[in-house]
Design a protein around this motif. Structure first.
Motif, PDB file in Angstrom:
ATOM      1  N   LEU A  11     -17.131  -9.395  20.794  1.00 61.90           N
ATOM      2  CA  LEU A  11     -17.107 -11.405  20.684  1.00 61.90           C
ATOM      3  C   LEU A  11     -17.353 -11.002  19.400  1.00 61.90           C
ATOM      4  O   LEU A  11     -16.789 -11.881  19.052  1.00 61.90           O
ATOM      5  CB  LEU A  11     -17.855 -12.147  21.955  1.00 61.90           C
ATOM      6  CG  LEU A  11     -17.988 -11.732  23.154  1.00 61.90           C
ATOM      7  CD1 LEU A  11     -19.111 -12.798  23.274  1.00 61.90           C
ATOM      8  CD2 LEU A  11     -16.560 -11.782  23.522  1.00 61.90           C
ATOM      9  N   SER A  12     -18.113  -9.582  18.373  1.00 60.52           N
ATOM     10  CA  SER A  12     -18.641  -9.794  17.382  1.00 60.52           C
ATOM     11  C   SER A  12     -18.978  -8.746  16.736  1.00 60.52           C
ATOM     12  O   SER A  12     -19.423  -7.686  17.527  1.00 60.52           O
ATOM     13  CB  SER A  12     -19.344 -10.918  16.743  1.00 60.52           C
ATOM     14  OG  SER A  12     -20.432 -10.331  17.517  1.00 60.52           O
ATOM     15  N   ALA A  23     -23.589  -8.424  26.595  1.00 58.45           N
ATOM     16  CA  ALA A  23     -24.150  -9.850  26.974  1.00 58.45           C
ATOM     17  C   ALA A  23     -23.685 -10.167  28.871  1.00 58.45           C
ATOM     18  O   ALA A  23     -22.646  -9.534  28.175  1.00 58.45           O
ATOM     19  CB  ALA A  23     -24.038 -10.924  26.443  1.00 58.45           C
ATOM     20  N   TRP A  35     -20.232 -16.603  26.126  1.00 53.24           N
ATOM     21  CA  TRP A  35     -21.437 -16.022  25.122  1.00 53.24           C
ATOM     22  C   TRP A  35     -20.179 -16.648  23.664  1.00 53.24           C
ATOM     23  O   TRP A  35     -21.193 -15.881  22.777  1.00 53.24           O
ATOM     24  CB  TRP A  35     -21.387 -14.797  25.716  1.00 53.24           C
ATOM     25  CG  TRP A  35     -22.446 -14.427  26.169  1.00 53.24           C
ATOM     26  CD1 TRP A  35     -22.301 -14.146  27.695  1.00 53.24           C
ATOM     27  CD2 TRP A  35     -24.278 -14.992  25.763  1.00 53.24           C
ATOM     28  NE1 TRP A  35     -23.789 -13.683  28.262  1.00 53.24           N
ATOM     29  CE2 TRP A  35     -24.553 -14.080  27.193  1.00 53.24           C
ATOM     30  CE3 TRP A  35     -24.714 -14.830  24.624  1.00 53.24           C
ATOM     31  CZ2 TRP A  35     -25.713 -13.367  27.354  1.00 53.24           C
ATOM     32  CZ3 TRP A  35     -25.907 -15.034  24.590  1.00 53.24           C
ATOM     33  CH2 TRP A  35     -26.747 -14.150  26.239  1.00 53.24           C
ATOM     34  N   THR A  38     -22.591 -18.129  20.920  1.00 62.00           N
ATOM     35  CA  THR A  38     -23.609 -17.740  21.094  1.00 62.00           C
ATOM     36  C   THR A  38     -23.593 -16.336  19.923  1.00 62.00           C
ATOM     37  O   THR A  38     -24.348 -15.890  19.106  1.00 62.00           O
ATOM     38  CB  THR A  38     -24.876 -17.784  21.658  1.00 62.00           C
ATOM     39  OG1 THR A  38     -25.383 -18.953  23.133  1.00 62.00           O
ATOM     40  CG2 THR A  38     -25.642 -16.421  21.863  1.00 62.00           C
ATOM     41  N   ALA A  39     -22.459 -15.526  20.175  1.00 66.06           N
ATOM     42  CA  ALA A  39     -22.484 -14.943  19.988  1.00 66.06           C
ATOM     43  C   ALA A  39     -22.167 -14.713  18.084  1.00 66.06           C
ATOM     44  O   ALA A  39     -22.071 -14.662  16.852  1.00 66.06           O
ATOM     45  CB  ALA A  39     -21.292 -13.188  20.126  1.00 66.06           C
ATOM     46  N   THR A  46     -23.180  -6.702  17.141  1.00 64.56           N
ATOM     47  CA  THR A  46     -22.545  -6.264  17.736  1.00 64.56           C
ATOM     48  C   THR A  46     -22.635  -7.186  19.049  1.00 64.56           C
ATOM     49  O   THR A  46     -22.968  -6.604  19.651  1.00 64.56           O
ATOM     50  CB  THR A  46     -21.560  -4.844  17.308  1.00 64.56           C
ATOM     51  OG1 THR A  46     -21.610  -4.695  15.865  1.00 64.56           O
ATOM     52  CG2 THR A  46     -20.544  -4.787  18.252  1.00 64.56           C
ATOM     53  N   VAL A  47     -21.475  -7.690  19.090  1.00 69.30           N
ATOM     54  CA  VAL A  47     -21.646  -8.883  20.307  1.00 69.30           C
ATOM     55  C   VAL A  47     -21.109  -8.033  22.028  1.00 69.30           C
ATOM     56  O   VAL A  47     -19.780  -8.050  21.172  1.00 69.30           O
ATOM     57  CB  VAL A  47     -21.853 -10.010  20.895  1.00 69.30           C
ATOM     58  CG1 VAL A  47     -22.464 -10.408  22.562  1.00 69.30           C
ATOM     59  CG2 VAL A  47     -23.094 -10.560  19.661  1.00 69.30           C
ATOM     60  N   ALA A  49     -19.523  -8.033  26.048  1.00 69.77           N
ATOM     61  CA  ALA A  49     -19.485  -9.006  26.598  1.00 69.77           C
ATOM     62  C   ALA A  49     -18.868  -8.343  28.266  1.00 69.77           C
ATOM     63  O   ALA A  49     -17.948  -8.116  27.742  1.00 69.77           O
ATOM     64  CB  ALA A  49     -19.033 -10.300  26.143  1.00 69.77           C
ATOM     65  N   ALA A 255     -29.719 -18.336  19.772  1.00 69.91           N
ATOM     66  CA  ALA A 255     -29.211 -17.259  19.533  1.00 69.91           C
ATOM     67  C   ALA A 255     -30.154 -17.180  18.158  1.00 69.91           C
ATOM     68  O   ALA A 255     -30.766 -15.905  18.039  1.00 69.91           O
ATOM     69  CB  ALA A 255     -27.969 -17.345  18.550  1.00 69.91           C
TER      70      ALA A 255
END
Length: 270
Positions: A11-12, A23, A35, A38-39, A46-47, A49, A255
């Motif tokens: 996601l990021s 996540a 998510w 929030t990401a 670094t997210v 999911a 977050a």
């Protein structure tokens, strides 16, 4: 029962040394829909999911599974990311999951604690609902598909006014429910029917943050307080104006709570 195949999406990204947040989703949601906001509010993380079987990117399950099996699947995802270089040895790894994803987080704390440096359990419980209720929902969805539970899910998921205020976000979440594989959803229900770690919370020694939506009818703030009160390094908080899908309903607040908690865990070397 066996470990299901789980897929994840990035996601990021925040660079090769940034902390990583794994996540987890709620039953009926894709992790990306739940998510994404929030990401976006966690630019220093670094997210990654992951999706439940038959939800989002993950393939449909072919046989029943337990929450422990899902936990093993998440641990396998993390191991594969480390082996493939997507997560380096210099990166701290944290976990945050919602509802069923939160139950998986508690199981990770029991079975795979060495893979993480902290856990956040959102809108979840050490036991959620009653087995008979989950069995009934599983049977309904097997016979009628996930559209049969759309209206009830919308009532449980969102605090009053959210659907009107955030039509795109709520539509994405409800579409992810409608698109979920009915049999995989039913097996998720049965996994929750068999989940109860109330007597084992004392064995989860990782730093643990239990978060609740102040208007959550499924897992109210008392559930988060129970988890935090029985985990040795647990703390809890409630976010007002949210129900059961905290990262989608209150992304900025979620977050901030995650950033503060995981940042303290990192700085203290826990």
């Amino acid at each position: 029962m066996s470990q299901p195949v789980l897929k994840a999406s990035l996601l990021s990204t925040a660079g090769p040394q940034a902390p990583v947040l794994i996540a987890g989703p709620s039953l009926g949601t894709s992790a990306a829909a739940l998510w994404a906001s929030t990401a976006a509010a966690l630019p220093s993380f670094t997210v990654i999911a992951w999706d439940l079987p038959g939800h989002g990117l993950s393939p449909a399950a072919t046989e029943p599974f337990s929450v422990a099996d899902l936990s093993d699947g998440v641990a396998a995802l993390v191991a594969a990311a480390r082996a493939g270089g997507d997560i380096s040895g210099e990166q701290s790894v944290y976990y945050a999951g919602v509802s069923l994803g939160g139950a998986v987080g508690l199981q990770l704390g029991l079975d795979h604690a060495r893979d993480f440096e902290g856990l956040a359990i959102l809108c979840s419980g050490a036991k959620i609902g009653e087995p008979a209720g989950w069995a009934e929902r599983a049977e309904t969805v097997r016979n009628q598909g996930t559209p049969a539970v759309l209206a009830g899910s919308a009532e449980r998921w969102f605090a009053p006014g959210f659907i009107d205020r955030e039509p795109a976000a709520s539509a994405a979440l409800l579409h992810s429910l409608q698109d979920a594989d009915r049999f995989s959803y039913a097996w998720c229900c049965e996994a929750l029917a068999g989940f109860d770690v109330r007597g084992r919370l004392g064995d989860i020694t990782l730093p643990l943050l239990a978060l609740a939506g102040g208007q959550d009818p499924v897992t109210p703030p008392s559930f988060a307080d129970y988890i935090a009160g029985h985990a040795p390094n647990g703390t809890s908080a409630a976010v007002e104006g949210a129900a059961h899908l905290l990262p989608a309903e209150k992304p900025a607040e979620t977050a901030q709570l995650l950033r503060t908690f995981f940042g303290a865990a990192y700085q203290e070397g826990l």
